[in-house]
Write a protein that holds these residues in place. Structure first.
Motif, PDB file in Angstrom:
ATOM      1  N   LEU A 156       0.818  -1.207   0.000  1.00  0.00           N
ATOM      2  CA  LEU A 156       0.000   0.000   0.000  1.00  0.00           C
ATOM      3  C   LEU A 156       0.855   1.261   0.000  1.00  0.00           C
ATOM      4  CD1 LEU A 156      -3.100   0.540   0.124  1.00  0.00           C
ATOM      5  CD2 LEU A 156      -2.749   1.129   2.521  1.00  0.00           C
ATOM      6  N   SER A 157       2.000   1.209   0.658  1.00  0.00           N
ATOM      7  CA  SER A 157       2.863   2.389   0.705  1.00  0.00           C
ATOM      8  C   SER A 157       3.347   2.785  -0.682  1.00  0.00           C
ATOM      9  CB  SER A 157       4.051   2.125   1.632  1.00  0.00           C
ATOM     10  OG  SER A 157       4.893   1.118   1.109  1.00  0.00           O
ATOM     11  N   PHE A 158       3.535   1.816  -1.574  1.00  0.00           N
ATOM     12  CA  PHE A 158       3.975   2.118  -2.937  1.00  0.00           C
ATOM     13  C   PHE A 158       2.800   2.512  -3.831  1.00  0.00           C
ATOM     14  CE2 PHE A 158       7.708  -0.097  -1.453  1.00  0.00           C
ATOM     15  CZ  PHE A 158       8.751   0.511  -2.129  1.00  0.00           C
ATOM     16  N   ILE A 159       1.662   1.846  -3.672  1.00  0.00           N
ATOM     17  CA  ILE A 159       0.501   2.155  -4.513  1.00  0.00           C
ATOM     18  C   ILE A 159      -0.081   3.518  -4.163  1.00  0.00           C
ATOM     19  CG2 ILE A 159      -1.865   1.437  -5.053  1.00  0.00           C
ATOM     20  CD1 ILE A 159      -0.926  -1.440  -4.825  1.00  0.00           C
ATOM     21  N   ALA A 160      -0.088   3.880  -2.877  1.00  0.00           N
ATOM     22  CA  ALA A 160      -0.654   5.162  -2.459  1.00  0.00           C
ATOM     23  C   ALA A 160       0.166   6.346  -2.963  1.00  0.00           C
ATOM     24  CB  ALA A 160      -0.758   5.211  -0.936  1.00  0.00           C
ATOM     25  N   ARG A 161       1.422   6.108  -3.335  1.00  0.00           N
ATOM     26  CA  ARG A 161       2.269   7.188  -3.851  1.00  0.00           C
ATOM     27  C   ARG A 161       1.999   7.502  -5.319  1.00  0.00           C
ATOM     28  NH1 ARG A 161       8.119   5.012  -1.685  1.00  0.00           N
ATOM     29  NH2 ARG A 161       7.628   4.969   0.559  1.00  0.00           N
ATOM     30  N   LEU A 162       1.279   6.616  -6.002  1.00  0.00           N
ATOM     31  CA  LEU A 162       1.043   6.808  -7.421  1.00  0.00           C
ATOM     32  C   LEU A 162       0.134   8.016  -7.655  1.00  0.00           C
ATOM     33  CD1 LEU A 162       0.428   3.101  -8.530  1.00  0.00           C
ATOM     34  CD2 LEU A 162       2.549   4.412  -8.722  1.00  0.00           C
ATOM     35  N   SER A 163       0.287   8.632  -8.809  1.00  0.00           N
ATOM     36  CA  SER A 163      -0.575   9.758  -9.192  1.00  0.00           C
ATOM     37  C   SER A 163      -1.673   9.244 -10.116  1.00  0.00           C
ATOM     38  CB  SER A 163       0.246  10.837  -9.908  1.00  0.00           C
ATOM     39  OG  SER A 163       1.259  11.333  -9.057  1.00  0.00           O
ATOM     40  N   PHE A 164      -2.853   9.794  -9.928  1.00  0.00           N
ATOM     41  CA  PHE A 164      -3.996   9.391 -10.736  1.00  0.00           C
ATOM     42  C   PHE A 164      -4.558  10.615 -11.444  1.00  0.00           C
ATOM     43  CE2 PHE A 164      -3.654   6.437  -7.218  1.00  0.00           C
ATOM     44  CZ  PHE A 164      -3.696   5.213  -7.858  1.00  0.00           C
ATOM     45  N   ASP A 176      -8.730  -3.392  -6.304  1.00  0.00           N
ATOM     46  CA  ASP A 176      -7.678  -4.403  -6.307  1.00  0.00           C
ATOM     47  C   ASP A 176      -6.382  -3.776  -6.820  1.00  0.00           C
ATOM     48  OD1 ASP A 176      -6.513  -6.812  -5.912  1.00  0.00           O
ATOM     49  OD2 ASP A 176      -7.614  -7.883  -7.466  1.00  0.00           O
ATOM     50  N   ILE A 177      -5.302  -4.510  -6.727  1.00  0.00           N
ATOM     51  CA  ILE A 177      -3.996  -3.975  -7.123  1.00  0.00           C
ATOM     52  C   ILE A 177      -3.934  -3.709  -8.619  1.00  0.00           C
ATOM     53  CG2 ILE A 177      -1.526  -4.489  -7.238  1.00  0.00           C
ATOM     54  CD1 ILE A 177      -1.909  -6.168  -4.695  1.00  0.00           C
ATOM     55  N   SER A 178      -4.389  -4.677  -9.416  1.00  0.00           N
ATOM     56  CA  SER A 178      -4.258  -4.548 -10.867  1.00  0.00           C
ATOM     57  C   SER A 178      -4.985  -3.348 -11.453  1.00  0.00           C
ATOM     58  CB  SER A 178      -4.704  -5.845 -11.563  1.00  0.00           C
ATOM     59  OG  SER A 178      -5.992  -6.214 -11.153  1.00  0.00           O
ATOM     60  N   PRO A 179      -6.260  -3.071 -11.107  1.00  0.00           N
ATOM     61  CA  PRO A 179      -6.914  -1.892 -11.687  1.00  0.00           C
ATOM     62  C   PRO A 179      -6.273  -0.584 -11.254  1.00  0.00           C
ATOM     63  CG  PRO A 179      -8.321  -2.919 -10.040  1.00  0.00           C
ATOM     64  CD  PRO A 179      -7.220  -3.864 -10.300  1.00  0.00           C
ATOM     65  N   LEU A 180      -5.782  -0.499 -10.021  1.00  0.00           N
ATOM     66  CA  LEU A 180      -5.151   0.731  -9.562  1.00  0.00           C
ATOM     67  C   LEU A 180      -3.832   0.981 -10.282  1.00  0.00           C
ATOM     68  CD1 LEU A 180      -5.882   0.523  -5.740  1.00  0.00           C
ATOM     69  CD2 LEU A 180      -6.801   2.179  -7.358  1.00  0.00           C
ATOM     70  N   LEU A 181      -3.077  -0.073 -10.544  1.00  0.00           N
ATOM     71  CA  LEU A 181      -1.831   0.090 -11.292  1.00  0.00           C
ATOM     72  C   LEU A 181      -2.104   0.571 -12.713  1.00  0.00           C
ATOM     73  CD1 LEU A 181       0.204  -3.087 -10.217  1.00  0.00           C
ATOM     74  CD2 LEU A 181       0.639  -0.725  -9.547  1.00  0.00           C
ATOM     75  N   ASN A 182      -3.211   0.133 -13.281  1.00  0.00           N
ATOM     76  CA  ASN A 182      -3.502   0.473 -14.672  1.00  0.00           C
ATOM     77  C   ASN A 182      -4.141   1.839 -14.860  1.00  0.00           C
ATOM     78  OD1 ASN A 182      -3.090  -1.882 -16.840  1.00  0.00           O
ATOM     79  ND2 ASN A 182      -3.462  -2.793 -14.838  1.00  0.00           N
ATOM     80  N   VAL A 183      -4.823   2.382 -13.849  1.00  0.00           N
ATOM     81  CA  VAL A 183      -5.424   3.706 -14.010  1.00  0.00           C
ATOM     82  C   VAL A 183      -4.476   4.807 -13.551  1.00  0.00           C
ATOM     83  CG1 VAL A 183      -7.768   2.836 -13.761  1.00  0.00           C
ATOM     84  CG2 VAL A 183      -6.552   3.663 -11.740  1.00  0.00           C
TER      85      VAL A 183
END
Length: 305
Positions: A156-164, A176-183
């Motif tokens: 979560l610490s790495f995914i929450a840093r992503l910009s959307f 889930d992890i996969s949709p968040l990585l893709n958007v």
């Protein structure tokens, strides 16, 4: 073009008006049955002295885990079937992801611990009470939860840093992890690499432990001279082995390469298997394939009447 995303829209399952009520009823029934079945197992184990054994101590913890596991995903999914507003806040999405990954990773390790318990019971029966004492079992359960919480926090610490960006629609029914990585509109390669490494550790290491345990069990069982003795020894492992096959087979390919799996349309259908179908079947498998649990359930309700 980056903006701070305040919420996501979960697209869920595209259905017609006629199908919505049917899908809503089926999912609601599955959720209620899953919670009821697992609660029944916990109640049965707690109220029957004959089930005060490490094997059922772990089964009770698995049932407790799966009640929360389905409760993180299914209530929101059920409501979204009929709701026009399918939004979930960014904080809510991160919280859902955190708890879901925690429970999934904890279950991976717990299934490996249950396999080790069966290994000691079959291969070292005389030392079983000494090895699998109450303190050691409690330490194993605490280790499972610590592993799940640690893995989830790192991911979560790495995914929450992503910009959307302004694309806030997620083609899934939960965060889930996969949709968040893709958007994400920022470089997600580091988050994907960390997720891949942790997936290998949390999935493959417990899987190797399960395979090693059952290999030793199989070799030990084959040495038993009587067919009745072999059948009795392996019957204590059959229900757990069924759970392992169902859970690992439905989650392994999804979480081994999450970003690639998102490109397949069948991803949501596979997700339904391990978020709805498998938790529904697990208690039934233990009740139907384990004679001791069946007798204890019958005894519990007979005494209550």
């Amino acid at each position: 073009n980056e903006t701070k995303v305040m919420y996501f829209i979960l697209l869920g399952f595209p259905t017609t008006a006629e199908q919505q009520l049917l899908l809503f009823s089926a999912l609601l029934l599955a959720y209620l049955l899953t919670v009821l079945e697992n609660f029944l197992i916990i109640l049965t184990i707690r109220n029957n002295h004959s089930l005060q054994k490490p094997m059922y101590f772990f089964l009770g913890n698995l049932s407790f885990l799966e009640i929360w596991y389905v409760s993180v995903i299914e209530p929101k999914m059920i409501l979204d079937v009929l709701a026009q507003d399918k939004r979930i806040s960014f904080q809510g999405c991160m919280a859902q992801l955190h708890f879901f990954v925690t429970f999934v990773c904890t279950e991976y390790v717990l299934l490996a611990v249950m396999a080790y318990d069966r290994f000691v019971a079959v291969c070292k029966p005389l030392r079983y009470p000494l090895i699998m004492n109450h303190r050691f079992c409690a330490q194993l359960i605490a280790g499972c939860w610590m592993c799940g919480l640690t893995t989830s926090s790192i991911k979560l610490s790495f995914i929450a840093r992503l910009s959307f960006c302004d694309v806030d629609k997620i083609n899934h029914y939960f965060c889930d992890i996969s949709p968040l990585l893709n958007v994400s509109c920022s470089d997600s390669s580091l988050a994907e690499l960390v997720d891949f490494i942790l997936a290998l550790l949390v999935i493959m290491l417990p899987l190797c432990a399960v395979v090693a345990s059952y290999t030793c069990i199989l070799l030990t069982v084959l040495k038993i001279p009587s067919s009745q003795g072999r059948q009795k020894a392996f019957s204590t492992c059959s229900s757990h082995l069924t759970l392992v096959v169902l859970f690992y087979s439905t989650t392994l390919f999804t979480y081994a390469r999450p970003k690639l799996m998102y490109t397949y349309r069948a991803n949501k259908l596979v997700s339904v298997l391990y978020t709805v179908v498998v938790p529904l079947l697990n208690p039934l498998i233990y009740c139907l394939r384990n004679k001791e649990v069946r007798l204890a359930i019958r005894k519990t309700f007979t005494c209550r009447r």
